[in-house]
Each structure stands twice: as structure tokens, then as C-alpha cells.
Design an enzyme around this catalytic site. Sequence first.
Site, PDB file in Angstrom:
ATOM      1  N   TYR A 144       2.651   1.747  -6.742  1.00  0.00           N
ATOM      2  CA  TYR A 144       2.931   1.310  -5.256  1.00  0.00           C
ATOM      3  C   TYR A 144       4.509   1.339  -5.040  1.00  0.00           C
ATOM      4  CZ  TYR A 144       3.787  -1.115  -0.758  1.00  0.00           C
ATOM      5  OH  TYR A 144       4.085  -1.580   0.298  1.00  0.00           O
ATOM      6  N   SER A 147       5.578   4.997  -4.929  1.00  0.00           N
ATOM      7  CA  SER A 147       5.252   5.801  -3.439  1.00  0.00           C
ATOM      8  C   SER A 147       6.285   5.735  -2.528  1.00  0.00           C
ATOM      9  CB  SER A 147       3.818   5.633  -3.326  1.00  0.00           C
ATOM     10  OG  SER A 147       3.646   4.182  -2.727  1.00  0.00           O
TER      11      SER A 147
END
Length: 250
Positions: A144, A147
Site C-alpha cells: 500500500y 502504491s
Amino acid sequence: MSETDKIAIVTGGGRGIGRAIVDRLKADGATVVTCGRGARPADLDPDVAWVQADVSTTDDADRVALEAAALGRVTVLVNNAGVQIEKTVAETTDDDWSLLIGINCKGVFNMCRAVLPLMGEDGGSIVNLGSTSANVADPSMAIYNASKGFVHSLTRSVAVDHGPKVRCNAVSPGWIMTEMAESGFALARDPERAKADSIARHAARRFGKPEDIANTVAWLVSDQSGFVTGQCFTIDGGLTAASPLQPGLF
């Protein structure tokens, strides 16, 4: 261009920050199209168009863009759709990677690629939802965090490559109290103590609300921010500005 002339796409507008953005742009007079992987939420404004779609799929992203274009020239894109997986690198599976990177990275890329040609010579504004997690890693959220670093970098590239017709910026929320934030705090040994400690580290002495992000997005897609592009705006109540020293000890 007045707000009532804007046709806006907001991905992931079914709940949380995305819903707040949809509601704000609609209140400002824009025609809004939003999308999500599930069925249309029952409480979504009936004047907001809903497309059931997975933006990690190129065909679905193209379909969202074309349905918006059927209403007129698309002038605003807000890439909000995202998922969060609470794992370290060692714990992350191939399926985890495909899901999260597919939506958080490929989904943003797919929507930008689909919408940029639709904005035409008159241009428009793109806002991507990044995160403070791109700059200071949250524990056990490895891909996460990564990203969101991709989102920040892509934002700058779109701004440079497609300016001056298209402006592209990112908003980096801190702890905004949504279901996704709650799942992050659930990782702590004592979630309530973790929340209290986090609030104490905020200069604003509160967590953010989805509306705090929606207000920033509304400014970024307006003509008032006409000289703003290629930037990542941190909206975190002063969390990342503070020293890690515990408040009250000094």
C-alpha cells in the site's frame, strides 16, 4: 468554465472520501459520474451517474470514461478508488499484489489514459488520491505504501507531459476516519490507545473527515488553482510536521 459546465468522473465514489468528493462536486454544480466494483449504493444522489466497473481492468476504465463522455466533454477526473492490505512484504501473496497494485496503480493509470484524450484541446484537471504513507511508511502496509509512491510520481509525469492543457495534482490524506483507517488502527495491540496517541500527535488535535479532503479536491479542480500543477498536497492536520517526541513530556 463555470462549475455547472464541468463533467467530473470520481472513481470509488460509493463511500468514504470518494463519496464526500462526489457530494461536494455535485453541490458545486458539476455533473458527476462515479463508479465502483459493486452495485449502486442505495443512498447515492439519484442525479449522480453510477457505473459498476473495476478500474484495474482496461475495458472497464474505458467504459467509465465513455459513459461520462456521452454527457459532454469530460473536464475533471478524480482518481480515488483504492484498496488497503495490512501485510509486510514477507506476508504478501501474489493475489494480494495483483489486487492492490491493480486498483491503486493500474487503475489510476488506466483512468488517466482513458480520460486524457477526452479532455481535448480545452484541457481539464486531474486529481489523484495519494497518501502520507508514500513518504512515511505505515507499519505492515508495505505494498500500500509503495502504491501511493507510484501515484505521486505518476501525478508529476502527467502534469509535465500534458501541461498546459491538463493540470494534474495529488492530495495526500493522513488519518481520515473511514473504514480503511479503522482497519489500519485494528493492527495495533491496543487500537484505542493507538488512536489516542495518534490524535495527540496531530497539531489539529483531531482526525480528518472525508469532507476535509473533498474541500481540497474542489479547490484543485476549480479555476482558482489555475497555476497549480504537478504538486502533492498533504492534508493531515499537522501529523507529519510534528516531532516524534511524545507531547507533554517536554
